[in-house]
Design a protein around this motif. Sequence first.
Motif, PDB file in Angstrom:
ATOM      1  N   UNK A  34       0.802  -1.224   0.000  1.00 17.84           N
ATOM      2  CA  UNK A  34       0.000   0.000   0.000  1.00 17.84           C
ATOM      3  C   UNK A  34       0.835   1.274   0.000  1.00 17.84           C
ATOM      4  N   UNK A  35       2.104   1.191   0.294  1.00 17.24           N
ATOM      5  CA  UNK A  35       2.962   2.381   0.196  1.00 17.24           C
ATOM      6  C   UNK A  35       2.981   2.899  -1.239  1.00 17.24           C
ATOM      7  N   UNK A  36       3.116   1.958  -2.194  1.00 17.86           N
ATOM      8  CA  UNK A  36       3.156   2.332  -3.613  1.00 17.86           C
ATOM      9  C   UNK A  36       1.801   2.858  -4.071  1.00 17.86           C
ATOM     10  N   UNK A  37       0.766   2.125  -3.724  1.00 15.10           N
ATOM     11  CA  UNK A  37      -0.579   2.438  -4.182  1.00 15.10           C
ATOM     12  C   UNK A  37      -1.025   3.815  -3.702  1.00 15.10           C
ATOM     13  N   UNK A  38      -0.797   4.084  -2.432  1.00 18.36           N
ATOM     14  CA  UNK A  38      -1.194   5.362  -1.835  1.00 18.36           C
ATOM     15  C   UNK A  38      -0.551   6.524  -2.585  1.00 18.36           C
ATOM     16  N   UNK A  39       0.746   6.407  -2.856  1.00 23.93           N
ATOM     17  CA  UNK A  39       1.487   7.489  -3.504  1.00 23.93           C
ATOM     18  C   UNK A  39       0.919   7.817  -4.881  1.00 23.93           C
ATOM     19  N   UNK A  40       0.482   6.798  -5.612  1.00 21.99           N
ATOM     20  CA  UNK A  40      -0.064   7.016  -6.952  1.00 21.99           C
ATOM     21  C   UNK A  40      -1.413   7.722  -6.905  1.00 21.99           C
ATOM     22  N   UNK A  41      -2.324   7.214  -6.091  1.00 26.75           N
ATOM     23  CA  UNK A  41      -3.680   7.751  -6.078  1.00 26.75           C
ATOM     24  C   UNK A  41      -3.752   9.139  -5.437  1.00 26.75           C
ATOM     25  N   UNK A  42      -2.797   9.464  -4.569  1.00 24.20           N
ATOM     26  CA  UNK A  42      -2.759  10.813  -3.988  1.00 24.20           C
ATOM     27  C   UNK A  42      -2.554  11.878  -5.056  1.00 24.20           C
ATOM     28  N   UNK A 172       8.950   9.694   3.349  1.00 23.88           N
ATOM     29  CA  UNK A 172      10.161   8.855   3.307  1.00 23.88           C
ATOM     30  C   UNK A 172      10.757   8.733   1.908  1.00 23.88           C
ATOM     31  N   UNK A 173      10.612   9.781   1.094  1.00 23.48           N
ATOM     32  CA  UNK A 173      11.001   9.683  -0.318  1.00 23.48           C
ATOM     33  C   UNK A 173      12.482   9.398  -0.544  1.00 23.48           C
ATOM     34  N   UNK A 174      13.327   9.663   0.451  1.00 25.69           N
ATOM     35  CA  UNK A 174      14.760   9.423   0.269  1.00 25.69           C
ATOM     36  C   UNK A 174      15.178   7.992   0.610  1.00 25.69           C
ATOM     37  N   UNK A 175      14.269   7.219   1.189  1.00 20.15           N
ATOM     38  CA  UNK A 175      14.611   5.839   1.554  1.00 20.15           C
ATOM     39  C   UNK A 175      14.766   4.985   0.299  1.00 20.15           C
ATOM     40  N   UNK A 176      15.666   3.970   0.360  1.00 19.36           N
ATOM     41  CA  UNK A 176      15.928   3.134  -0.822  1.00 19.36           C
ATOM     42  C   UNK A 176      14.676   2.533  -1.451  1.00 19.36           C
ATOM     43  N   UNK A 177      13.732   2.017  -0.635  1.00 16.75           N
ATOM     44  CA  UNK A 177      12.525   1.407  -1.190  1.00 16.75           C
ATOM     45  C   UNK A 177      11.732   2.417  -2.011  1.00 16.75           C
ATOM     46  N   UNK A 178      11.644   3.624  -1.491  1.00 14.78           N
ATOM     47  CA  UNK A 178      10.884   4.666  -2.193  1.00 14.78           C
ATOM     48  C   UNK A 178      11.543   5.037  -3.518  1.00 14.78           C
ATOM     49  N   UNK A 179      12.871   5.132  -3.495  1.00 15.80           N
ATOM     50  CA  UNK A 179      13.592   5.529  -4.705  1.00 15.80           C
ATOM     51  C   UNK A 179      13.611   4.413  -5.754  1.00 15.80           C
ATOM     52  N   UNK A 180      13.748   3.170  -5.295  1.00 24.41           N
ATOM     53  CA  UNK A 180      13.900   2.045  -6.219  1.00 24.41           C
ATOM     54  C   UNK A 180      12.576   1.454  -6.689  1.00 24.41           C
ATOM     55  N   UNK A 181      11.553   1.477  -5.835  1.00 25.45           N
ATOM     56  CA  UNK A 181      10.290   0.812  -6.165  1.00 25.45           C
ATOM     57  C   UNK A 181       9.164   1.802  -6.469  1.00 25.45           C
ATOM     58  N   UNK A 182       8.981   2.791  -5.588  1.00 26.53           N
ATOM     59  CA  UNK A 182       7.834   3.694  -5.757  1.00 26.53           C
ATOM     60  C   UNK A 182       8.087   4.761  -6.819  1.00 26.53           C
ATOM     61  N   UNK A 183       9.282   5.334  -6.834  1.00 24.51           N
ATOM     62  CA  UNK A 183       9.560   6.426  -7.775  1.00 24.51           C
ATOM     63  C   UNK A 183       9.350   6.023  -9.235  1.00 24.51           C
ATOM     64  N   UNK A 184       9.820   4.839  -9.666  1.00 17.41           N
ATOM     65  CA  UNK A 184       9.549   4.440 -11.058  1.00 17.41           C
ATOM     66  C   UNK A 184       8.053   4.343 -11.362  1.00 17.41           C
ATOM     67  N   UNK A 185       7.255   3.923 -10.383  1.00 17.26           N
ATOM     68  CA  UNK A 185       5.802   3.863 -10.578  1.00 17.26           C
ATOM     69  C   UNK A 185       5.229   5.274 -10.731  1.00 17.26           C
ATOM     70  N   UNK A 186       5.776   6.215  -9.969  1.00 19.29           N
ATOM     71  CA  UNK A 186       5.327   7.605 -10.054  1.00 19.29           C
ATOM     72  C   UNK A 186       5.667   8.191 -11.428  1.00 19.29           C
ATOM     73  N   UNK A 187       6.860   7.853 -11.925  1.00 14.81           N
ATOM     74  CA  UNK A 187       7.285   8.357 -13.240  1.00 14.81           C
ATOM     75  C   UNK A 187       6.399   7.784 -14.343  1.00 14.81           C
ATOM     76  N   UNK A 188       6.025   6.516 -14.200  1.00  9.16           N
ATOM     77  CA  UNK A 188       5.121   5.883 -15.170  1.00  9.16           C
ATOM     78  C   UNK A 188       3.755   6.567 -15.131  1.00  9.16           C
ATOM     79  N   UNK A 189       3.292   6.872 -13.932  1.00 11.59           N
ATOM     80  CA  UNK A 189       2.012   7.565 -13.765  1.00 11.59           C
ATOM     81  C   UNK A 189       2.042   8.908 -14.483  1.00 11.59           C
ATOM     82  N   UNK A 190       3.140   9.627 -14.349  1.00 15.11           N
ATOM     83  CA  UNK A 190       3.304  10.944 -14.985  1.00 15.11           C
ATOM     84  C   UNK A 190       3.158  10.824 -16.501  1.00 15.11           C
ATOM     85  N   UNK A 191       3.732   9.753 -17.071  1.00 12.57           N
ATOM     86  CA  UNK A 191       3.705   9.583 -18.527  1.00 12.57           C
ATOM     87  C   UNK A 191       2.319   9.189 -19.028  1.00 12.57           C
ATOM     88  N   UNK A 192       1.682   8.223 -18.345  1.00 13.58           N
ATOM     89  CA  UNK A 192       0.424   7.667 -18.840  1.00 13.58           C
ATOM     90  C   UNK A 192      -0.786   8.546 -18.494  1.00 13.58           C
TER      91      UNK A 192
END
Length: 199
Positions: A34-42, A172-192
Amino acid sequence: MKYLSIMIIVLFSFNDAGAQAKKLQKATFGMGCFWCTEALFQRLNGVVSVRSGYEGGQVANPTYEDVCSGTTGHAEVIEVTYDPLKIKYDELLEVFWKSHDPTTLNRQGADVGTQYRSVVFYHNDEQKQIAEKYKKELNDTKAFDKPVVTAITKAAPFYVAENYHQDYFNKNSSKPYCRLVILPKMEKLEKIFKAKLKH
Protein backbone atom coordinates in the motif's frame (compact mmCIF):
# COMPACT_ATOMS: atom_id res chain seq x y z
CA MET A 1 -31.49 42.65 9.32
CA LYS A 2 -27.71 42.56 9.42
CA TYR A 3 -27.71 39.62 11.88
CA LEU A 4 -30.39 37.83 9.87
CA SER A 5 -28.25 38.08 6.72
CA ILE A 6 -25.25 36.65 8.59
CA MET A 7 -27.38 33.76 9.87
CA ILE A 8 -28.61 32.97 6.35
CA ILE A 9 -25.04 33.02 4.99
CA VAL A 10 -23.88 30.69 7.79
CA LEU A 11 -26.77 28.28 7.13
CA PHE A 12 -26.03 28.22 3.41
CA SER A 13 -22.37 27.55 4.16
CA PHE A 14 -23.26 24.54 6.31
CA ASN A 15 -25.66 23.26 3.65
CA ASP A 16 -23.00 23.60 0.94
CA ALA A 17 -20.49 21.69 3.07
CA GLY A 18 -23.04 18.96 3.74
CA ALA A 19 -23.94 18.69 0.06
CA GLN A 20 -20.27 18.46 -0.89
CA ALA A 21 -19.66 15.71 1.69
CA LYS A 22 -22.59 13.73 0.26
CA LYS A 23 -21.15 13.98 -3.24
CA LEU A 24 -17.88 12.34 -2.24
CA GLN A 25 -17.57 8.59 -2.77
CA LYS A 26 -15.20 5.82 -1.68
CA ALA A 27 -13.24 3.28 -3.69
CA THR A 28 -11.05 0.53 -2.21
CA PHE A 29 -8.22 -1.22 -4.05
CA GLY A 30 -5.56 -3.79 -3.20
CA MET A 31 -2.63 -3.99 -5.60
CA GLY A 32 0.40 -5.04 -3.60
CA CYS A 33 2.22 -2.88 -1.08
CA PHE A 34 0.00 0.00 0.00
CA TRP A 35 2.96 2.38 0.20
CA CYS A 36 3.16 2.33 -3.61
CA THR A 37 -0.58 2.44 -4.18
CA GLU A 38 -1.19 5.36 -1.84
CA ALA A 39 1.49 7.49 -3.50
CA LEU A 40 -0.06 7.02 -6.95
CA PHE A 41 -3.68 7.75 -6.08
CA GLN A 42 -2.76 10.81 -3.99
CA ARG A 43 -1.60 12.47 -7.23
CA LEU A 44 -4.93 12.15 -9.05
CA ASN A 45 -7.09 15.20 -9.57
CA GLY A 46 -10.43 14.63 -7.85
CA VAL A 47 -9.00 12.38 -5.13
CA VAL A 48 -9.64 14.07 -1.79
CA SER A 49 -7.84 11.62 0.51
CA VAL A 50 -6.19 8.20 0.57
CA ARG A 51 -5.88 5.97 3.63
CA SER A 52 -3.78 2.81 3.81
CA GLY A 53 -5.28 -0.13 5.65
CA TYR A 54 -6.38 -3.74 5.72
CA GLU A 55 -9.55 -5.36 4.37
CA GLY A 56 -11.04 -8.72 3.53
CA GLY A 57 -9.84 -10.80 6.48
CA GLN A 58 -11.43 -12.65 9.37
CA VAL A 59 -9.62 -11.00 12.29
CA ALA A 60 -10.78 -7.73 13.86
CA ASN A 61 -8.31 -4.86 14.26
CA PRO A 62 -5.28 -6.59 12.71
CA THR A 63 -1.80 -5.12 13.08
CA TYR A 64 0.72 -4.83 10.25
CA GLU A 65 2.61 -7.80 11.70
CA ASP A 66 -0.61 -9.86 11.79
CA VAL A 67 -1.35 -9.10 8.14
CA CYS A 68 2.25 -9.73 7.05
CA SER A 69 2.04 -13.21 8.58
CA GLY A 70 -0.49 -14.06 5.85
CA THR A 71 -2.79 -15.76 8.36
CA THR A 72 -5.53 -13.13 8.81
CA GLY A 73 -6.89 -13.14 5.25
CA HIS A 74 -6.55 -9.37 4.88
CA ALA A 75 -5.17 -7.58 1.86
CA GLU A 76 -3.13 -4.40 2.05
CA VAL A 77 -5.48 -1.84 0.52
CA ILE A 78 -6.07 1.85 0.06
CA GLU A 79 -9.39 3.54 0.73
CA VAL A 80 -9.80 6.41 -1.73
CA THR A 81 -12.25 9.26 -1.10
CA TYR A 82 -12.95 11.01 -4.38
CA ASP A 83 -15.20 13.55 -6.06
CA PRO A 84 -17.07 11.80 -8.93
CA LEU A 85 -17.62 15.18 -10.57
CA LYS A 86 -13.85 15.44 -11.09
CA ILE A 87 -12.82 11.81 -11.58
CA LYS A 88 -15.02 8.85 -12.45
CA TYR A 89 -14.84 5.39 -10.90
CA ASP A 90 -13.80 3.81 -14.19
CA GLU A 91 -10.91 6.28 -14.40
CA LEU A 92 -9.76 5.14 -10.95
CA LEU A 93 -10.01 1.55 -12.21
CA GLU A 94 -7.88 2.43 -15.23
CA VAL A 95 -5.11 3.70 -12.97
CA PHE A 96 -5.55 0.63 -10.75
CA TRP A 97 -5.19 -1.89 -13.58
CA LYS A 98 -2.37 -0.07 -15.38
CA SER A 99 -0.28 0.47 -12.23
CA HIS A 100 0.28 -3.16 -11.16
CA ASP A 101 0.28 -6.68 -12.56
CA PRO A 102 -3.29 -8.00 -12.16
CA THR A 103 -2.36 -11.38 -13.68
CA THR A 104 -0.25 -12.67 -10.79
CA LEU A 105 -2.13 -14.43 -8.01
CA ASN A 106 -1.17 -13.24 -4.51
CA ARG A 107 1.98 -11.57 -5.75
CA GLN A 108 3.36 -8.20 -6.82
CA GLY A 109 7.02 -8.34 -7.77
CA ALA A 110 9.04 -9.51 -4.78
CA ASP A 111 6.01 -9.21 -2.47
CA VAL A 112 4.39 -12.64 -2.14
CA GLY A 113 1.34 -13.64 -0.08
CA THR A 114 -2.44 -13.27 0.00
CA GLN A 115 -2.01 -9.83 1.61
CA TYR A 116 -0.61 -8.62 -1.73
CA ARG A 117 -3.48 -9.91 -3.88
CA SER A 118 -5.05 -7.85 -6.63
CA VAL A 119 -8.54 -6.96 -5.43
CA VAL A 120 -11.33 -4.44 -5.94
CA PHE A 121 -13.63 -4.01 -2.95
CA TYR A 122 -16.82 -2.50 -4.36
CA HIS A 123 -19.05 -0.23 -2.25
CA ASN A 124 -22.26 -0.49 -4.30
CA ASP A 125 -23.81 -2.39 -7.22
CA GLU A 126 -22.75 0.26 -9.72
CA GLN A 127 -19.08 -0.13 -8.77
CA LYS A 128 -19.44 -3.92 -8.97
CA GLN A 129 -20.92 -3.77 -12.47
CA ILE A 130 -18.31 -1.30 -13.74
CA ALA A 131 -15.41 -3.34 -12.30
CA GLU A 132 -16.73 -6.66 -13.64
CA LYS A 133 -17.37 -5.20 -17.10
CA TYR A 134 -13.89 -3.61 -17.17
CA LYS A 135 -12.22 -6.88 -16.10
CA LYS A 136 -14.14 -8.83 -18.78
CA GLU A 137 -13.06 -6.35 -21.46
CA LEU A 138 -9.42 -6.66 -20.39
CA ASN A 139 -9.61 -10.43 -20.69
CA ASP A 140 -11.68 -10.44 -23.92
CA THR A 141 -9.22 -8.09 -25.64
CA LYS A 142 -6.21 -9.90 -24.13
CA ALA A 143 -4.91 -6.60 -22.76
CA PHE A 144 -2.36 -8.62 -20.76
CA ASP A 145 -0.34 -11.70 -21.74
CA LYS A 146 -2.20 -13.72 -19.10
CA PRO A 147 -5.76 -13.58 -17.71
CA VAL A 148 -6.59 -10.90 -15.13
CA VAL A 149 -7.03 -12.61 -11.74
CA THR A 150 -8.18 -9.53 -9.81
CA ALA A 151 -10.85 -10.45 -7.25
CA ILE A 152 -13.98 -8.25 -7.26
CA THR A 153 -15.44 -8.48 -3.78
CA LYS A 154 -18.03 -6.66 -1.69
CA ALA A 155 -16.48 -4.15 0.69
CA ALA A 156 -15.72 -5.60 4.12
CA PRO A 157 -14.70 -3.83 7.35
CA PHE A 158 -11.76 -1.53 6.61
CA TYR A 159 -9.09 -1.19 9.30
CA VAL A 160 -6.84 1.86 9.06
CA ALA A 161 -3.15 0.95 9.11
CA GLU A 162 -0.76 2.31 11.71
CA ASN A 163 0.16 6.01 11.46
CA TYR A 164 3.67 5.37 10.12
CA HIS A 165 2.15 3.76 7.00
CA GLN A 166 0.08 6.84 6.13
CA ASP A 167 1.49 9.29 3.55
CA TYR A 168 4.54 7.02 3.45
CA PHE A 169 6.19 8.11 0.21
CA ASN A 170 5.88 11.83 0.94
CA LYS A 171 7.47 11.34 4.37
CA ASN A 172 10.16 8.86 3.31
CA SER A 173 11.00 9.68 -0.32
CA SER A 174 14.76 9.42 0.27
CA LYS A 175 14.61 5.84 1.55
CA PRO A 176 15.93 3.13 -0.82
CA TYR A 177 12.53 1.41 -1.19
CA CYS A 178 10.88 4.67 -2.19
CA ARG A 179 13.59 5.53 -4.71
CA LEU A 180 13.90 2.04 -6.22
CA VAL A 181 10.29 0.81 -6.17
CA ILE A 182 7.83 3.69 -5.76
CA LEU A 183 9.56 6.43 -7.77
CA PRO A 184 9.55 4.44 -11.06
CA LYS A 185 5.80 3.86 -10.58
CA MET A 186 5.33 7.61 -10.05
CA GLU A 187 7.29 8.36 -13.24
CA LYS A 188 5.12 5.88 -15.17
CA LEU A 189 2.01 7.56 -13.76
CA GLU A 190 3.30 10.94 -14.98
CA LYS A 191 3.70 9.58 -18.53
CA ILE A 192 0.42 7.67 -18.84
CA PHE A 193 -1.96 9.81 -16.80
CA LYS A 194 -0.49 13.30 -17.01
CA ALA A 195 -3.88 14.86 -17.82
CA LYS A 196 -5.46 13.34 -14.70
CA LEU A 197 -2.85 14.56 -12.19
CA LYS A 198 -3.07 17.42 -9.72
CA HIS A 199 -1.08 20.48 -10.78
